[in-house]
Design an enzyme around this catalytic site. Structure first.
Site, PDB file in Angstrom:
ATOM      1  N   LYS A   1       0.835  -1.205   0.000  1.00 42.99           N
ATOM      2  CA  LYS A   1       0.000   0.000   0.000  1.00 42.99           C
ATOM      3  C   LYS A   1       0.873   1.260   0.000  1.00 42.99           C
ATOM      4  O   LYS A   1       0.657   2.166  -0.810  1.00 42.99           O
ATOM      5  CB  LYS A   1      -0.904  -0.033   1.241  1.00 42.99           C
ATOM      6  CG  LYS A   1      -1.870   1.117   1.360  1.00 42.99           C
ATOM      7  CD  LYS A   1      -3.086   0.731   2.177  1.00 42.99           C
ATOM      8  CE  LYS A   1      -2.837   0.761   3.667  1.00 42.99           C
ATOM      9  NZ  LYS A   1      -2.666   2.118   4.214  1.00 42.99           N
ATOM     10  N   SER A   2       1.850   1.320   0.895  1.00 38.81           N
ATOM     11  CA  SER A   2       2.694   2.524   0.983  1.00 38.81           C
ATOM     12  C   SER A   2       3.413   2.787  -0.341  1.00 38.81           C
ATOM     13  O   SER A   2       3.509   3.929  -0.796  1.00 38.81           O
ATOM     14  CB  SER A   2       3.744   2.349   2.080  1.00 38.81           C
ATOM     15  OG  SER A   2       3.140   2.316   3.339  1.00 38.81           O
TER      16      SER A   2
ATOM     17  N   ARG B   1       2.992   5.941  -3.328  1.00 39.91           N
ATOM     18  CA  ARG B   1       4.144   6.772  -3.725  1.00 39.91           C
ATOM     19  C   ARG B   1       4.438   6.649  -5.209  1.00 39.91           C
ATOM     20  O   ARG B   1       4.887   7.602  -5.845  1.00 39.91           O
ATOM     21  CB  ARG B   1       5.358   6.381  -2.874  1.00 39.91           C
ATOM     22  CG  ARG B   1       5.229   6.896  -1.425  1.00 39.91           C
ATOM     23  CD  ARG B   1       6.067   6.069  -0.485  1.00 39.91           C
ATOM     24  NE  ARG B   1       6.165   6.638   0.858  1.00 39.91           N
ATOM     25  CZ  ARG B   1       5.249   6.441   1.831  1.00 39.91           C
ATOM     26  NH1 ARG B   1       4.184   5.714   1.611  1.00 39.91           N
ATOM     27  NH2 ARG B   1       5.432   6.986   3.022  1.00 39.91           N
TER      28      ARG B   1
ATOM     29  N   SER C   1       7.275   9.284  12.044  1.00 33.88           N
ATOM     30  CA  SER C   1       6.149   9.056  11.136  1.00 33.88           C
ATOM     31  C   SER C   1       6.598   9.255   9.700  1.00 33.88           C
ATOM     32  O   SER C   1       7.062  10.326   9.318  1.00 33.88           O
ATOM     33  CB  SER C   1       5.015  10.033  11.461  1.00 33.88           C
ATOM     34  OG  SER C   1       4.176  10.179  10.336  1.00 33.88           O
TER      35      SER C   1
ATOM     36  N   GLN D   1       4.674   9.405   7.240  1.00 30.21           N
ATOM     37  CA  GLN D   1       3.757  10.315   6.538  1.00 30.21           C
ATOM     38  C   GLN D   1       4.193  11.758   6.750  1.00 30.21           C
ATOM     39  O   GLN D   1       4.163  12.565   5.817  1.00 30.21           O
ATOM     40  CB  GLN D   1       2.323  10.081   7.019  1.00 30.21           C
ATOM     41  CG  GLN D   1       1.823   8.701   6.611  1.00 30.21           C
ATOM     42  CD  GLN D   1       0.437   8.368   7.101  1.00 30.21           C
ATOM     43  OE1 GLN D   1      -0.140   9.115   7.892  1.00 30.21           O
ATOM     44  NE2 GLN D   1      -0.095   7.251   6.655  1.00 30.21           N
TER      45      GLN D   1
ATOM     46  N   ASP E   1       1.972  -1.104  11.898  1.00 28.88           N
ATOM     47  CA  ASP E   1       0.736  -1.572  11.262  1.00 28.88           C
ATOM     48  C   ASP E   1       0.462  -3.054  11.523  1.00 28.88           C
ATOM     49  O   ASP E   1      -0.622  -3.550  11.220  1.00 28.88           O
ATOM     50  CB  ASP E   1       0.788  -1.329   9.747  1.00 28.88           C
ATOM     51  CG  ASP E   1       0.716   0.156   9.417  1.00 28.88           C
ATOM     52  OD1 ASP E   1       0.295   0.941  10.288  1.00 28.88           O
ATOM     53  OD2 ASP E   1       1.074   0.525   8.284  1.00 28.88           O
TER      54      ASP E   1
ATOM     55  N   LYS F   1      -4.680   5.842  14.491  1.00 30.77           N
ATOM     56  CA  LYS F   1      -4.750   5.123  13.215  1.00 30.77           C
ATOM     57  C   LYS F   1      -6.206   5.120  12.730  1.00 30.77           C
ATOM     58  O   LYS F   1      -7.020   5.900  13.209  1.00 30.77           O
ATOM     59  CB  LYS F   1      -4.184   3.712  13.373  1.00 30.77           C
ATOM     60  CG  LYS F   1      -2.692   3.693  13.723  1.00 30.77           C
ATOM     61  CD  LYS F   1      -1.854   4.272  12.592  1.00 30.77           C
ATOM     62  CE  LYS F   1      -0.385   4.322  12.918  1.00 30.77           C
ATOM     63  NZ  LYS F   1       0.387   5.069  11.917  1.00 30.77           N
TER      64      LYS F   1
ATOM     65  N   ARG G   1      -6.470   1.928  17.826  1.00 31.56           N
ATOM     66  CA  ARG G   1      -6.154   0.491  17.790  1.00 31.56           C
ATOM     67  C   ARG G   1      -5.749  -0.078  19.139  1.00 31.56           C
ATOM     68  O   ARG G   1      -5.711  -1.295  19.283  1.00 31.56           O
ATOM     69  CB  ARG G   1      -5.082   0.206  16.728  1.00 31.56           C
ATOM     70  CG  ARG G   1      -5.639   0.282  15.324  1.00 31.56           C
ATOM     71  CD  ARG G   1      -4.662  -0.187  14.261  1.00 31.56           C
ATOM     72  NE  ARG G   1      -5.262   0.003  12.945  1.00 31.56           N
ATOM     73  CZ  ARG G   1      -4.576   0.185  11.827  1.00 31.56           C
ATOM     74  NH1 ARG G   1      -3.246   0.191  11.854  1.00 31.56           N
ATOM     75  NH2 ARG G   1      -5.204   0.348  10.676  1.00 31.56           N
TER      76      ARG G   1
ATOM     77  N   ARG H   1      -7.467  -3.269   9.320  1.00 30.53           N
ATOM     78  CA  ARG H   1      -6.551  -4.188  10.011  1.00 30.53           C
ATOM     79  C   ARG H   1      -7.231  -4.876  11.201  1.00 30.53           C
ATOM     80  O   ARG H   1      -6.813  -5.944  11.620  1.00 30.53           O
ATOM     81  CB  ARG H   1      -5.269  -3.462  10.413  1.00 30.53           C
ATOM     82  CG  ARG H   1      -4.542  -2.869   9.203  1.00 30.53           C
ATOM     83  CD  ARG H   1      -3.058  -2.741   9.385  1.00 30.53           C
ATOM     84  NE  ARG H   1      -2.501  -1.782   8.439  1.00 30.53           N
ATOM     85  CZ  ARG H   1      -2.164  -2.055   7.172  1.00 30.53           C
ATOM     86  NH1 ARG H   1      -2.329  -3.265   6.687  1.00 30.53           N
ATOM     87  NH2 ARG H   1      -1.674  -1.117   6.393  1.00 30.53           N
TER      88      ARG H   1
HETATM   89  C1  S3P Z   1       2.477   4.956   6.241  1.00 26.59           C
HETATM   90  C2  S3P Z   1       3.054   5.331   7.420  1.00 26.59           C
HETATM   91  C3  S3P Z   1       2.589   4.880   8.746  1.00 26.59           C
HETATM   92  C4  S3P Z   1       1.657   3.695   8.641  1.00 26.59           C
HETATM   93  C5  S3P Z   1       0.632   3.878   7.561  1.00 26.59           C
HETATM   94  C6  S3P Z   1       1.314   4.038   6.205  1.00 26.59           C
HETATM   95  C7  S3P Z   1       3.034   5.445   4.981  1.00 26.59           C
HETATM   96  O1  S3P Z   1       1.889   5.939   9.370  1.00 26.59           O
HETATM   97  O2  S3P Z   1       1.037   3.448   9.867  1.00 26.59           O
HETATM   98  O3  S3P Z   1      -0.236   2.773   7.494  1.00 26.59           O
HETATM   99  O4  S3P Z   1       2.694   4.906   3.908  1.00 26.59           O
HETATM  100  O5  S3P Z   1       3.822   6.398   5.020  1.00 26.59           O
HETATM  101  P1  S3P Z   1       2.648   7.106  10.196  1.00 26.59           P
HETATM  102  O6  S3P Z   1       3.485   7.848   9.263  1.00 26.59           O
HETATM  103  O7  S3P Z   1       1.541   7.957  10.759  1.00 26.59           O
HETATM  104  O8  S3P Z   1       3.420   6.394  11.270  1.00 26.59           O
END
Ligand code: S3P
Length: 429
Positions: free
Chosen positions: A21-22, A26, A167, A169, A316, A343, A347, A389
């Site tokens: 997914k990540s 991107r 993080s 993100q 995750d 999240k 969670r 999840r």
């Molecule tokens: C992600 C970063 C993580 C993760 C999320 C996906 C990403 O979050 O929990 O499911 O793709 O950059 P955080 O950046 O808030 O830790």
């Protein structure tokens, strides 16, 4: 949708889990900002990544499907996005909203970002704060903390940002904004979070330096369209890994899964609990490490303590890990994981509630969970709380429990693991 899960005997066979997914998010974002075409294979056609595709189409990027999980993106270059006439809807996806905020901060136009009820409760100030420091104007509820968020971007200056949270993100949003600022933008985190943005930026031709927990990107690079084969998602794999580790007689191989060290804490944790996990044919593809993952049941799992820098490496996977902990002998203590509260659901609360409904002994901690394992799980009716999840973890608990389990509102699984039910049928013995 209600998913009915019956107790399983073993999981056996060789299968592939859907794309990461990540990395899928991107690939679309950098493909859109690059010059020329980007071809993405094994893209995750889950709802979160589809939200990213829809947002970039609204920004004027041509994106077409070339197969059921392959995409062609005609990149616009760093200056080619156009002002969206409509609200950009990130749906349930924190990654879409936070990374897109970084990109929108760099655009000389106005945009509005929104999401579903869960995403509208999730904190955005961690991203809008540094972006405002770079020169973007961002307004939203709670002083720019909650979506909907309105962004007037452009004219950014580079900054060094010291992030209080590990993080990816936050880090990615600042680095992506940094692409539109002259000079070097950098981010330091308390621990290293997943580094897919850094790896992919390099793959597209940007200059990225990493030293310790600091990442630097040089602004206004020339990004060139690339081919990307997205690895299988270790987060999705983790649910099947837990089931295979716990069910006697299991021998499961998951093909071409991402094993990026910033993500692979679950492999270390399950191995530490006594699971047999082998990484076969480890290799690097498109800048990301991948391998086949073979999991066999050893018949003994014991509790473990996880915390500190391990947490961003398995954040995750904690719902899956908690299910393994419920079956393991002894205590499992998960600490330093207060991020779980923000999240897709809280969670700490939803994992504890889900496990308790199976009869497990579990306690919520302010920054994690305490699971006293070893009590047989009893099938039950439980809710997903709209969190993919939680739905997946509950399904795995159902495989390992006595009697039938019903997971209510299980359709949210499609966010990250479309086809979970069908894949399970292929490996259930
Ligand atoms: C992600 C970063 C993580 C993760 C999320 C996906 C990403 O979050 O929990 O499911 O793709 O950059 P955080 O950046 O808030 O830790």
């Amino acid at each position: 949708m209600n998913l009915v899960i019956k107790p399983a005997r073993s999981l056996r066979g060789t299968v592939s889990v859907p794309g990461d997914k990540s990395i899928s998010h991107r690939a679309v974002m950098l493909g859109a900002l690059a010059e020329g075409a980007t071809l993405i294979e094994n893209f995750l056609p889950g709802e979160d990544c589809l939200a990213t595709v829809a947002c970039f189409r609204k920004l004027g990027v041509e994106i077409s499907w070339t197969g059921k999980d392959s995409l062609r993106i005609q990149g616009c270059g760093l200056e080619g996005l156009r002002e969206p006439e409509e609200v950009l809807d990130a749906g349930n996806s924190g990654t879409t909203m936070r990374l897109l905020l970084g990109i929108m901060a760099g655009q000389p136009f106005f945009s509005v970002l929104n999401g579903d009820a869960s995403l509208r409760c999730r904190p955005m100030a961690r991203v809008t704060g540094p972006l405002v420091r770079m020169g973007a104007r961002i307004e939203g509820r709670q002083g720019g903390n909650l979506a909907p968020l309105a962004v007037q971007g452009g004219n950014l200056k580079p900054v060094h940002y010291n992030s209080p949270v590990a993080s990816a993100q936050v880090k990615s949003a600042v680095l992506l904004a940094g692409l539109f600022a002259g000079g070097v933008t950098s981010v330091t985190e308390p621990y290293r979070s997943r580094d897919h943005t850094e790896r992919m930026l390099r793959h597209f031709g940007a200059k990225v330096d990493v030293s310790g927990t600091t990442v630097r990107v040089a602004g206004r690079p020339r990004l060139l369209g690339r081919k990307i084969a997205v690895p299988g998602d270790l987060s999705s794999a983790s649910f099947l890994m837990v089931a295979a580790a716990a069910l006697p007689g299991s021998d499961l191989t998951l093909q071409r899964v991402g094993i990026n060290p910033a993500r692979s804490g679950i492999i270390d944790a399950l191995t530490g609990m006594g699971a047999s996990i082998e990484l076969l044919n480890p290799r690097e593809e498109g800048g990301e490490p991948v391998a086949e993952i073979r999991v066999r049941c050893t018949g003994r799992l014991t509790g473990i303590a996880v915390g500190g820098e391990m947490i961003p490496r398995l954040i995750d996977e904690i719902p899956a890990l908690a299910v393994a902990a419920a079956l393991a002998g002894g205590r499992t203590e998960i600490r330093d994981a207060a991020e779980l509260k923000v999240k897709e659901s809280n969670r700490i609360a939803t994992v504890a509630g889900m496990l308790a409904s199976f009869g497990a002994v579990v306690e919520e901690l302010p920054d994690g969970l305490l699971v006293k394992g070893g009590k047989p799980l009893r099938g039950c009716a439980c809710r997903s709380h709209g969190d993919h999840r939680i739905a997946l973890a509950a399904s795995v608990a159902g495989l390992l429990a006595e009697g039938e389990t019903i997971v209510h509102d299980a359709e949210c699984m499609n966010v990250s693991f479309p086809g979970f039910d069908g894949l399970l049928k292929k490996i259930l013995v």
